[in-house]
Structure formats: structure tokens, C-alpha cells
Design a protein around this motif. Structure first.
Motif, PDB file in Angstrom:
ATOM      1  N   CYS A 269      31.019   4.027 -18.202  1.00  0.00           N
ATOM      2  CA  CYS A 269      31.694   3.126 -17.255  1.00  0.00           C
ATOM      3  C   CYS A 269      30.762   2.799 -16.073  1.00  0.00           C
ATOM      4  O   CYS A 269      29.669   3.356 -15.954  1.00  0.00           O
ATOM      5  CB  CYS A 269      33.003   3.736 -16.762  1.00  0.00           C
ATOM      6  SG  CYS A 269      32.787   5.089 -15.584  1.00  0.00           S
TER       7      CYS A 269
ATOM      8  N   CYS B 192      32.653   9.870 -18.913  1.00  0.00           N
ATOM      9  CA  CYS B 192      32.578   9.142 -20.187  1.00  0.00           C
ATOM     10  C   CYS B 192      31.156   8.695 -20.491  1.00  0.00           C
ATOM     11  O   CYS B 192      30.800   8.475 -21.637  1.00  0.00           O
ATOM     12  CB  CYS B 192      33.527   7.941 -20.163  1.00  0.00           C
ATOM     13  SG  CYS B 192      32.957   6.545 -19.160  1.00  0.00           S
ATOM     14  N   GLY B 193      30.336   8.526 -19.426  1.00  0.00           N
ATOM     15  CA  GLY B 193      28.938   8.153 -19.629  1.00  0.00           C
ATOM     16  C   GLY B 193      28.691   6.664 -19.784  1.00  0.00           C
ATOM     17  O   GLY B 193      27.546   6.232 -19.842  1.00  0.00           O
TER      18      GLY B 193
ATOM     19  N   GLU C  36      35.691   6.317 -14.315  1.00  0.00           N
ATOM     20  CA  GLU C  36      36.976   5.619 -14.427  1.00  0.00           C
ATOM     21  C   GLU C  36      37.891   6.270 -15.452  1.00  0.00           C
ATOM     22  O   GLU C  36      39.099   6.187 -15.356  1.00  0.00           O
ATOM     23  CB  GLU C  36      36.719   4.148 -14.802  1.00  0.00           C
ATOM     24  CG  GLU C  36      36.109   3.379 -13.641  1.00  0.00           C
ATOM     25  CD  GLU C  36      35.443   2.073 -14.063  1.00  0.00           C
ATOM     26  OE1 GLU C  36      35.702   1.602 -15.184  1.00  0.00           O
ATOM     27  OE2 GLU C  36      34.656   1.538 -13.255  1.00  0.00           O
TER      28      GLU C  36
HETATM   29 ZN   LIG Z   1      32.659   7.074 -16.888  1.00  0.00          ZN
END
Ligand SMILES: [Zn+2]
Ligand SMILES: [Zn+2]
Length: 363
Positions: free
Chosen positions: A87, A84-85, A99
Motif C-alpha cells: 500500500c 501488507c508491503g 492501510e
Molecule cells: Zn501496507
């Protein structure tokens, strides 16, 4: 489709697709490799029905609202873990521990839904991809755009096996030039470890597998020595080949606790043993002396999908392939149609060939 533990996959026609919703991408699947994890799921996971296949390449058919990194007609690889970049784990550059990327184990998209539906019931999406289907839907971050026109039949292997193998060398172990490396198990993942070690400029690469065809493939792909563990005591063979010193890095590409222990035994003081294959969930690891590990500062490293950031590492692996450093062609033994998928599964069970690829649309 996986319908019952231990049963062959069934090929069905009446599965419908939902999406792409906001932030999702609808992909026409072209090719998908068969990976060991697909077979492990067939043999042990009671999450059915499920469409397996997670080493997939295809062409974008439609994008959902807000998708900006790909557009219709783009060639893409799919990946089980899309970081996701934002978390905590992504900020620590532990991208495979993202995550929001770990939902692949539940056979769903990160929001808990699945894009496949049959007889009004959801069909699980194997390892978050569902590549053994004509079309699939993924989150944008699980989709990596690659150059148009390249052979998807060849590069689909990067989606799992090559990310896992090469990544375990470059990202997890960070093998340095001049090192000695042992690779145990020479399927698609193990041969990718061999190639990763060659790319990292390891000086000696010892490759071990009971299947002759796989050992000779390893020699073509960069191994400097091969050992048949069914004829030889592997510990003695490795010690002999390293003049009694042991190796800097030992990779278990099988997922077998005895081999992991063997890796710890034959690695040098300060050396690393890397778990690349997935052992059965209830398998315990035994090592005769914890004091020895403490005194020798040996390291044991888990490696999930090669610790890759797919959005960065997949383009990098494509570059290695295009510049001739990564040989994918010699890793593909057979291509089957979707109807014959169980022949490919059987090849993997029998260690017949190296990697089988399923041609889905194959245009
Ligand atoms: Zn992430
Ligand atoms: Zn896999």
C-alpha cells in the motif's frame, strides 16, 4: 474474555475457531504477555465479547491455502500490525500506518471477520491477535517465524512491549550515539525504551518512575540515572542532571499529556518528544507557548508499535536478545496460568512487578 466494561475477564470453555482460511495461519498459543492496552480495552471499549491478549508467541498448527512463509511446527511471534508491503504507507516505509494493518483497532481480521465464535455469535479478536486463547488464527503477515526451540515464554514480550519501546528509539526517534535521553514510565514499554537507548549508544539515560523496583530494574537494563518523580520535581531533576541543557529526546511511555508537555519543556532546542504510551482518547495536550516550539524547532513525534516493520524488526530484536544486547528475562516478573489471568491484570493495575506473562499451553 472481555464481556463488559470495568469487569474482570471471564475464562470460558466453549469458544470455537473458524479457519485457517486462505492466507491465514492457525496457531497454538504458548505464552502471552499482559500489556497496558489490554487493560485500557477492558476499561473503555464496548466491543464485546472480545478475547484480549496481543503479546503472544506460539507454534503453527495448520496453514491455509497460499501460505508460504511458515509451516506446521514453526515457532512464531504474533504482531498486531502486519504490514501488507504494497500500500501507499508501506511504500513510504511507514509500516505501522499500513492501510491494511490498521484493522487491529476493530478487533477483527483485516477482512472484517473474526476467527472466534461462541453460541453462533462472533467473538472479537483483541488488537487483531486474541492471544489469551489456546488457539488463534491470524493473517500470514501478522505471523513472524523465529528460530525453533527458543524460549517462547521470554520472547513473547517482543510481540508488543519490546517492539513498541525499542522501536520508538531506533525507528521513530532515530536516537544517535552520544545523546541524552529521558524515559518517563518504566513498565515493560518504558524499560524497552531504556534498552533501546542503550543499544543506540545514548550517553545519558535518565529514567523516571514512582516505583522503586522499576527504577532499580532500569539501572540494571541501562539507565545511567533514575529519578523518583513523587519525591522530586522532574523538570528540575532533569535540568540538574544535564547541566541546565535539557535532553535530546524525551519519551513518554505512560500515555499522559502532562508528561508529554513536560517532555517538550525539558527537551533541548531541536530535541524530540516521543509519545509511546497511549493516552486516553479525549485527553488534550496543552503547551504554554507555541512560539517557543517554533523558535526552538522542538519536535513532537507519535510512535505506534515503535514504527516497526514487524517482519524485519522482530527477527532483529530476537538477534539483539540472542547476542545479549536485549535483556528480556529481567522484564518478566510473574507467570500465571490462564485461569489466574485476573491476578496478572491486577498486578498491572497496581504497578506490581514489571511484566506478567500468561502460560497458555506452555509446552
Ligand atoms: Zn501496507
Ligand atoms: Zn500492547
Amino acid at each position: 474474555m472481555h464481556t463488559e466494561i470495568g469487569k474482570p475477564l471471564s475464562v470460558v470453555n466453549d469458544v470455537n475457531l473458524i479457519g485457517p482460511k486462505e492466507g491465514q495461519v492457525l496457531i497454538k498459543t504458548e505464552y502471552c504477555g499482559i500489556c497496558h492496552s489490554d487493560v485500557s480495552v477492558m476499561d473503555s471499549l464496548d466491543l464485546t465479547p472480545m478475547i484480549l491478549g496481543h503479546e503472544a508467541a506460539g507454534i503453527v498448527e495448520e496453514i491455509g491455502v497460499g501460505v508460504s512463509s511458515v509451516s506446521k511446527g514453526d515457532f512464531v511471534l504474533m504482531t498486531p500490525i502486519g504490514p501488507c508491503g504494497i500500500c501507499e504507507m508501506c511504500n513510504l516505509e511507514r509500516y505501522t500506518l499500513c492501510e491494511r494493518g490498521q484493522t487491529f483497532v476493530f478487533g477483527t481480521l483485516p477482512d472484517g471477520s473474526t476467527p472466534f465464535i461462541k453460541d453462533e455469535s462472533p467473538v472479537y479478536q483483541g488488537l487483531g491477535v486474541g492471544g489469551f486463547a489456546e488457539y488463534t488464527v491470524l493473517e500470514e503477515r501478522n505471523v513472524v517465524r523465529i528460530e525453533k526451540g527458543i524460549s517462547l515464554e521470554t520472547v513473547c514480550l517482543i510481540g508488543c512491549g519490546v517492539q513498541t519501546g525499542v522501536g520508538s528509539v531506533l525507528n521513530t526517534a532515530k536516537v544517535i550515539p552520544g545523546s541524552t535521553v529521558l524515559v518517563m514510565g518504566l513498565g515493560g514499554v518504558g524499560l524497552s525504551v531504556v534498552q533501546g537507548a542503550r543499544i543506540a549508544k545514548a550517553e545519558k539515560i535518565i529514567a523516571s518512575d514512582p516505583v522503586e523496583e522499576r527504577r532499580s530494574a532500569a539501572l540494571k537494563l541501562g539507565a545511567t540515572n533514575v529519578v523518583d518523580p513523587s519525591d522530586n520535581n522532574l523538570v528540575n531533576a532533569v535540568m540538574e542532571l544535564t547541566m541546565g541543557k535539557g535532553v535530546d529526546y524525551a519519551f513518554d511511555a505512560v500515555g499522559n499529556s502532562e508528561l508529554i508537555t513536560l517532555g517538550l519543556t525539558v527537551s533541548k532546542a531541536g530535541g524530540s518528544t516521543v509519545i509511546v504510551g497511549a493516552p486516553p482518547p479525549d485527553e488534550e495536550l496543552k503547551f504554554p507557548s507555541s512560539l517557543h516550539l517554533m523558535m526552538s524547532e522542538k519536535r513532537l513525534l507519535g510512535s505506534l508499535l515503535g514504527s516497526c516493520n514487524a517482519q524485519v524488526d522482530i527477527p532483529r530484536l530476537i538477534d539483539y536478545w540472542q547476542s545479549g544486547q536485549l535483556d528480556l528475562r529481567n522484564m518478566i516478573s510473574q507467570t500465571y496460568s490462564l485461569e489466574d489471568i485476573n491476578l496478572g491484570i491486577q498486578d498491572l493495575r497496581d504497578s506490581n512487578g514489571i511484566r506478567s506473562v500468561i502460560k497458555i499451553h506452555g509446552s
